[in-house]
Design a protein around this motif. Structure first.
Motif, short mmCIF file in Angstrom:
data_model
loop_
_atom_site.label_atom_id
_atom_site.label_comp_id
_atom_site.label_asym_id
_atom_site.label_seq_id
_atom_site.Cartn_x
_atom_site.Cartn_y
_atom_site.Cartn_z
N GLY A 126 -24.67 49.78 -19.42
CA GLY A 126 -25.78 50.31 -19.95
C GLY A 126 -26.16 49.82 -21.23
N ALA A 127 -25.38 49.93 -22.13
CA ALA A 127 -25.30 49.42 -23.59
C ALA A 127 -25.76 47.93 -23.89
N GLY A 128 -25.47 47.18 -23.05
CA GLY A 128 -25.92 45.66 -23.16
C GLY A 128 -27.17 45.32 -22.51
N LEU A 129 -27.15 45.64 -21.35
CA LEU A 129 -28.41 45.32 -20.69
C LEU A 129 -29.75 46.05 -21.08
N GLY A 130 -29.61 47.33 -21.36
CA GLY A 130 -30.64 47.82 -21.81
C GLY A 130 -31.01 47.28 -23.33
N LEU A 131 -30.20 47.12 -24.01
CA LEU A 131 -30.49 46.32 -25.44
C LEU A 131 -31.10 44.83 -25.10
N ALA A 132 -30.47 44.09 -24.11
CA ALA A 132 -31.46 42.89 -23.83
C ALA A 132 -32.72 43.15 -23.35
N LEU A 133 -33.07 44.16 -22.48
CA LEU A 133 -34.29 44.47 -21.88
C LEU A 133 -35.21 44.68 -23.20
N ALA A 134 -34.86 45.40 -24.18
CA ALA A 134 -35.65 45.95 -25.26
C ALA A 134 -35.94 44.80 -25.97
N SER A 135 -35.06 44.04 -26.20
CA SER A 135 -35.24 42.58 -27.00
C SER A 135 -36.14 41.75 -26.70
N ILE A 170 -31.97 52.98 -21.60
CA ILE A 170 -30.67 52.76 -20.88
C ILE A 170 -29.60 52.45 -21.82
N SER A 171 -29.92 51.81 -22.88
CA SER A 171 -28.94 51.21 -23.92
C SER A 171 -28.31 52.38 -24.71
N GLY A 172 -29.10 53.29 -25.01
CA GLY A 172 -28.60 54.34 -25.81
C GLY A 172 -27.70 55.34 -25.03
N ALA A 173 -27.95 55.33 -23.64
CA ALA A 173 -27.07 56.33 -22.91
C ALA A 173 -25.75 55.57 -22.86
N GLY A 174 -25.84 54.43 -22.59
CA GLY A 174 -24.33 53.83 -22.32
C GLY A 174 -23.64 53.75 -23.68
N ALA A 175 -24.21 53.78 -24.76
CA ALA A 175 -23.56 53.65 -25.83
C ALA A 175 -23.11 55.02 -26.11
N GLY A 176 -23.82 56.16 -25.92
CA GLY A 176 -23.33 57.56 -26.30
C GLY A 176 -22.07 57.77 -25.36
N ILE A 177 -22.18 57.14 -24.01
CA ILE A 177 -20.70 57.32 -23.19
C ILE A 177 -19.65 56.77 -23.79
N LEU A 178 -19.80 55.60 -24.48
CA LEU A 178 -18.72 54.93 -24.87
C LEU A 178 -18.26 55.51 -26.35
N GLN A 179 -19.00 55.94 -27.00
CA GLN A 179 -18.58 56.73 -28.36
C GLN A 179 -17.79 58.13 -28.07
N THR A 180 -18.17 58.72 -26.97
CA THR A 180 -17.49 60.04 -26.80
C THR A 180 -16.31 59.79 -26.08
N VAL A 181 -16.53 59.24 -24.92
CA VAL A 181 -15.17 58.95 -24.00
C VAL A 181 -13.90 58.35 -24.79
N GLY A 182 -14.43 56.99 -25.56
CA GLY A 182 -13.37 56.39 -26.01
C GLY A 182 -12.44 57.07 -27.04
#
Length: 409
Positions: free
Chosen positions: A286-295, A310-322
């Protein structure tokens, strides 16, 4: 592993509830100030006449001081209470914003980013460790911390856009004042005792804690989250304004990414039930592909909104579960070292991603294309996992099955 937190069990429950309110108050003020600076600093640098190729380098300076600060935090946590790191961070962020509020010389950007990097390292590692020690559930405590942080990151860009339309430097002065306000609740936090010092006879060196099962995957998750944040904080505001959006609209779009990150953090408790491997794959893709789409598609605006969501949601999961995975994968005494250790990986990726984008800017048509390529690179680990041969995937799952089960419980 027992979820009982000995530090928290010795404190009156009413005091812990008060401590939670104080922590989140400092968290909110700090997050708003940091988010304001993330939007304004790149735009201010361009406005002040600095070359666009320097933007990634200026933001990367922050990651240098973050990395240095985090490398020493494991040892410092054996000497100082975590609340001291939180209080120090508020002062450093305030000084960073106030400096740029008065000067836009290149040296001021460098010094300000060094201060901000140390502030972010101390605040996030300190606050994550503090709430984990004050709670029976690491993922619940970190989810709450990240949701409040997300609220601050919703308010910050919008506020920065409003004030920035009037004056970019006044926006930074306001951010500096807000960061200073966070000092009051930070000072009033519960003073948990420093972590026990590692025994001289221990066969495990502190720098190797990330090699423990669970902590290694947590390090990967936070590194990807850091790479995402590095691109968002450096080139996304520039990409949006270059695409024709005004400063207030660019701030609002940054808020979309942070709102989605908040949503990802809020949902992380459910997603982690499927196990760290699944959470890692979902968050990274989510973090990577969403960022690519927006860019790649900064226009029309709906494409940017979808990509950033999409990008933000993926990053939110990573920064909490990690960080939760790191805390739950180690002993009580090693939780602070584990969180500091994976934070170092985040700092390194915060340094590497803007530098990589800055290098790409020299060989591709625009910063938008550079950021899009960076997004694809960020998503590579999850894509690699998806195309991994079935036999290897099965072996990997068998090797981690017991840990995934424990974490899901």
């Amino acid at each position: 592993m027992s979820r009982t937190n000995q530090s928290a069990s010795s404190v009156d429950p009413r005091r812990l509830r008060r401590d939670s309110h104080l922590t989140q108050s400092a968290n909110l003020a700090f997050s708003i100030a940091q988010a304001m600076a993330a939007v304004i600093v790149p735009i201010l640098a361009v406005s002040a006449g600095h070359d666009i190729g320097l933007i990634g380098l200026i933001v990367a300076v922050s990651a240098v001081s973050q990395t240095v600060a985090r490398l020493g935090m494991g040892a410092l946590m054996s000497r100082l209470p975590t609340k001291h790191f939180i209080a120090t961070a508020t002062l450093l962020l305030s000084a960073s914003c106030l400096l740029l509020g008065f000067s836009t010389e290149l040296w001021a950007f460098v010094v300000a980013q060094l201060l901000q990097g140390a502030a972010r390292a101390y605040f996030w590692t300190g606050s994550q460790t503090h709430v984990v020690r004050a709670s029976d559930s690491a993922v619940t405590a970190l989810s709450r911390l990240n949701v409040v942080q997300g609220i601050g990151q919703l308010i910050g860009p919008a506020l920065a856009g409003v004030l920035g339309a009037w004056s970019l430097q006044i926006s930074l002065l306001a951010a500096g004042a807000l960061a200073a306000v966070a000092l009051a609740p930070a000072i009033a936090l519960v003073r948990f005792a420093p972590f026990p010092k590692r025994s001289r006879h221990s066969t495990e060196r502190p720098r190797q804690i990330w090699r423990q099962p669970g902590v290694g995957m947590a390090a990967s998750m936070t590194a990807i989250g850091g790479a995402w944040r590095g691109i968002v904080n450096s080139y996304l505001p520039v990409i949006l304004t270059a695409a024709g959006y005004s400063v207030p609209v660019a701030g609002a779009l940054m808020t979309v990414a942070n709102l989605a990150s908040l949503g990802g953090s809020a949902l992380s408790r459910r997603i982690q039930a499927a196990g760290p491997r699944a959470a890692n794959a979902i968050g990274t893709a989510g973090a990577g592909l969403g960022l690519a789409l927006a860019s790649f598609f900064p226009n029309p605006i709906w494409a940017v909104v979808v990509g950033l969501a999409i990008s933000g949601a993926g990053a939110g999961i990573l920064q909490t579960v990690g960080p939760a995975l790191a805390a739950d994968s180690t002993s009580e005494d090693d939780r602070g070292r584990a969180i500091a250790s994976i934070g170092t990986f985040r700092s390194i990726s915060l340094l590497a991603s803007p530098l990589a984008a800055a290098g790409l800017v020299l060989i591709v048509p625009s910063a938008a294309v550079a950021a899009g390529i960076a997004g694809i690179i960020i998503s590579t680990p999850s894509l690699t996992a998806l195309i991994r041969p079935r036999g290897k995937a099965r072996t990997s799952r068998e090797g981690t099955h017991e840990h995934d089960k424990d974490f899901a419980n």
